[in-house]
Scaffold this active site. Structure first.
Site, PDB file in Angstrom:
ATOM      1  N   CYS A  13      28.977  40.577  45.477  1.00 15.05           N
ATOM      2  CA  CYS A  13      28.835  40.315  46.900  1.00 15.05           C
ATOM      3  C   CYS A  13      29.880  41.191  47.574  1.00 15.05           C
ATOM      4  CB  CYS A  13      28.989  38.830  47.221  1.00 15.05           C
ATOM      5  SG  CYS A  13      30.491  38.094  46.616  1.00 15.05           S
ATOM      6  N   LEU A  14      30.462  40.734  48.670  1.00 13.38           N
ATOM      7  CA  LEU A  14      31.439  41.595  49.334  1.00 13.38           C
ATOM      8  C   LEU A  14      32.752  41.625  48.571  1.00 13.38           C
ATOM      9  CD1 LEU A  14      32.249  43.270  51.847  1.00 13.38           C
ATOM     10  CD2 LEU A  14      33.085  41.139  52.837  1.00 13.38           C
TER      11      LEU A  14
END
Lengths: 381, 419
Positions: free
Chosen positions: A271-272
């Protein structure tokens, strides 16, 4: 011992440099230095600076809203009269400092403290009695112990070592838990890697770990190499907050990861930041394929990267998923990190039995729908 | 030669590659400046800064201490890593500069100088910030010694006084912890707004849809990484809207630690953190549950058996009655029922210091400067635009009375006044 006449001055008894030196060495005293921080005395203050009141305290004293004994360094002024130290006052050398001196003197007088005022310039005092310079210098580095003077009868111990640690303005906080943040990608199994935004766009890293499958658990980060025919992507559009349901994506994610495993390659889940969303997907995969509890899966991942923190919304979904899988949670009244650590962790046992190889294939086949998987996964050309 | 210098600069940051998007550093040291090499970093400073010593390195800059020659005071100087690497970096630098130029309060760490050796806006590539160097921070002090109750009162009062100002400017600190509270030998306190945190504050307040940067900061700020021992529970529970009382919770944790000599909620991870919090303040009441938006999160936490709030008198046997009372009101799970900063300043525990008209709030001009996006900033799209804006900010500060204002820090005002 010179006999002192009773104080006849509104602002305390004026004394000479010689008297100052004698009182300093013979009696229990506190020295209040009211000189300012002006350029001309800045360096001089380094050699004789027993008390520098913060501007805030000066205003409180002059405003009359604060007792002198409240000043941390002047706590001894609370002692009973026979134990209370006497005060040697060095008046200020500017108009404002005079105001502070007067305020201090009024404060001392109204509280019946005996005090003396130095009637000669500090320069004279220091030139006649150089030992005062050395004595004061020692105290410069004993912050918060400035009421402890060498001549004090009590022989109070100064604190050990200066407090001038220059750790201020650190740009990276120290992790007080003592755990190290892992470098991404984090290897969870031989074919499953946890990563962040940086990992996903680093072709060399993907190649190094034989990563051909990527699960992108963001709504806005690109599938960097989706034009590459050897790369397959699964996007799970989710933000890291309390309004997204990741549970419905578990089946296709699990199927996608298993596809990488069956093809002898690896899958990256990112994800981030690699902390919440991607971790949630990995935890679900481990629970499903290894049939272990959330506790065990969580501990497995955390051992490899201490900085995991699925938000509580996702933790709730994982708990529900655990129940759906029918796993024995043993978690009535406890949280994962509070549960007693089981010495027979399922994954650990599986890992030990698979020296150099993949984990044992799951006993239950994947429940994902082939149609759903095809619909979500990017097809080969 | 310029290219070689650039490569050298890049090589000094291990494992990180920076493309050189800007002009090469100046080859000639400008008049009035001198050059110092320190830990593979070249510093070009006004001649009045000397005796450099390294202090730390972070994601966006490197910090050293130096002596300000005219007075002998030591200062902290931060040199930005390539502030014009991208428009995002430039925007961050600009807003940080603007915010620091605007905030001014004696209990908030502030900028006292900013400079660049570059001759004009078009060649701007190096930016340095300067602040007063406080002797220590609360974290280090607590490692060395226990403080008296009088000292604790004075410290907590100043922290709250600084917070009152920060909050009045529309800013929530969000990351208060002992290492962000600078203290000098005179027991003076300055609340430290960490540089990376400033960027988050600026972005979140301006509500600009800068996803890449905002999200990256959000991941750092919502309780996932680094120190979470002092973080309010509502942050960890992913509430959508924080209030300023998240900072009061942090002050409560700090006060408890000052009183007892050990951290109150030293969580091993974010789950353990919440566990430890509830083991002290008890499991939530029904009205608190209804404020947690996520049903899954509510169910997850409700699995725990009910816990009664602990008796603070037993928990903090060394604390005075007034300190206990204030702690009780600060460490309340429900942020809507937690004491506010203004009320805490008036609590009896701090009565020796509390003078409301000497607890300044931000002037309207300060607030407007923070919340307003000026037209030039709105129009800025290129690195050249940002260079011009940052150059102007530097000149504005250098021409202001506040530059190196600590040299004459005597308070000449008869009456306290709004800053």
């Amino acid at each position: 011992m010179t006999t002192h006449l009773p104080s006849t001055s509104q602002n305390g008894e004026e004394i000479s440099a010689e008297q100052f030196n004698r009182i300093f060495h013979e009696r229990n005293v506190i020295v209040l230095d009211c000189r300012s921080n002006g350029d001309s005395v800045k360096r001089a203050n380094r050699f004789f600076c027993s008390l520098r009141l913060p501007a805030l305290l000066q205003r409180r004293l002059m405003g009359g809203s604060m007792r002198l004994s409240t000043v941390p360094d002047l706590k001894d002024l609370n002692n009973s009269p026979d134990q209370c130290p006497e005060v040697l006052l060095i008046p200020g050398d500017s108009e404002q400092d005079e105001q502070l001196s007067a305020a201090l003197a009024r404060n001392l007088k109204s509280n019946h403290y005996r005090h003396f005022v130095l009637g000669e310039p500090v320069k004279t005092l220091l030139s006649q009695f150089p030992t005062l310079r050395d004595a004061a210098d020692e105290n410069w580095n004993t912050t918060f112990q400035m009421n402890s003077m060498p001549g004090q009868a009590s022989g109070q111990q100064a604190s050990s070592g200066p407090l001038l640690n220059l750790n201020q303005l650190r740009l990276e906080g120290e992790d007080q838990g003592g755990k190290q943040r892992a470098e991404f990608p984090v290897k969870l199994t031989n074919f499953l890697y946890l990563g962040n935004a940086e990992t996903a766009k680093n072709r060399d890293v993907l190649k190094k770990y034989s990563i051909s499958h990527v699960i992108n658990v963001t709504s806005n980060l690109p599938n960097t190499f989706e034009e590459d025919p050897n790369m397959r992507y699964l996007r799970i559009s989710a933000d890291d907050n309390a309004s997204h349901n990741l549970t419905k994506f578990f089946p296709e994610a699990i199927s996608f990861i298993d596809d990488a495993r069956r093809n002898d390659s690896a899958c990256l889940v990112h994800c981030l930041a690699g902390i919440s969303r991607s971790v949630t997907i990995c935890l679900a995969y481990l629970m499903k394929t290894e049939m272990c509890t959330l506790d065990s899966a969580y501990e497995w991942v955390q051992k490899r990267n201490a900085s995991i923190a699925p938000n509580f919304h996702f933790m709730g979904q994982l708990t529900d998923y655990e129940k759906m899988l029918g796993l024995n949670s043993n978690r009535v009244g406890t949280y994962p990190s509070s549960a007693p650590r089981s010495p027979s962790c399922a994954i650990e046992a599986a890992a030990v039995s698979q020296v150099g190889g993949l984990l044992t294939p799951p006993p239950t086949s994947c429940s994902a729908s082939p149609q759903s998987s095809n619909h979500s996964a990017k097809s080969f050309h | 030669m310029g290219m070689s210098a650039t490569m050298g600069d890049s090589a000094s940051i291990p494992g990180v590659f920076f493309a050189d998007f800007g002009p090469a550093p100046p080859e000639i040291t400008p008049e009035g400046y001198h050059e110092v090499e320190l830990n593979k970093t070249k510093w070009v400073l006004p001649q009045w800064y000397n005796s450099l010593k390294p202090l730390g390195e972070g994601a966006y800059g490197v910090v050293c201490t130096a002596e300000y020659e005219p007075t002998g005071d030591r200062v902290a100087i931060k040199k930005f890593f390539r502030p014009f690497q991208s428009t995002i970096h430039a925007k961050r630098t600009y807003r940080e500069l603007k915010l620091l130029r605007t905030l001014q309060h004696d209990n908030v760490l502030e900028m006292i100088d900013v400079f660049t050796p570059d001759p004009d806006a078009s060649s701007l590539n190096n930016v340095y910030f300067v602040s007063v160097l406080m002797g220590s921070d609360l974290q280090n002090i607590m490692k060395i010694q226990r403080l008296t109750d009088e000292q604790i009162q004075l410290l907590i009062y100043q922290v709250l006084r600084g917070l009152k100002y920060i909050h009045s400017a529309g800013i929530i600190h969000r990351d208060l912890k002992p290492s962000n509270i600078a203290v000098n030998e005179r027991c003076e306190v300055k609340v430290f707004l960490s540089f990376s945190q400033l960027s988050f504050l600026i972005l979140s307040f301006f509500k600009i849809l800068d996803f890449g940067l905002a999200r990256a900061q959000d991941a750092e700020m919502t309780g996932y990484v680094a120190t979470r021992w002092y973080r309010a529970p509502e942050i960890m529970l992913n509430w959508m809207h924080y209030t300023q009382t998240v900072d009061v919770w942090s002050v409560g944790c700090i006060l408890a630690e000052l009183v007892s000599g050990r951290p109150l909620f030293p969580g091993d991870d974010h789950i353990d953190q919440l566990t430890k919090i509830m083991s002290v303040v008890g499991t939530p009441k029904e009205e608190f549950w209804s404020k947690i938006q996520s049903e899954e999160a509510r169910n997850y936490i409700k699995n725990r058996s009910p816990i009664i709030r602990q008796d603070f008198v037993t928990l903090f046997p060394m604390a005075s009655p007034y300190a206990l009372e204030l702690l009780e009101m600060m460490l309340i799970l429900d942020p809507d029922r937690r004491i506010s900063v203004s009320s805490a300043l008036r609590h009896d525990y701090l009565r020796e210091y509390s003078v409301p008209n000497d607890e300044p709030v931000a002037m309207d001009t300060v607030i407007n400067s923070i919340v307003t996006i000026d037209p030039a900033e709105e129009r800025a799209t290129t690195l050249s635009d940002w260079r011009e804006l940052i150059w102007n900010e530097i000149r504005l500060f250098q021409n202001s009375a506040r530059r190196l204002s600590f040299v004459s820090c005597t308070d000449t005002e008869e009456e306290p006044m709004k800053i």
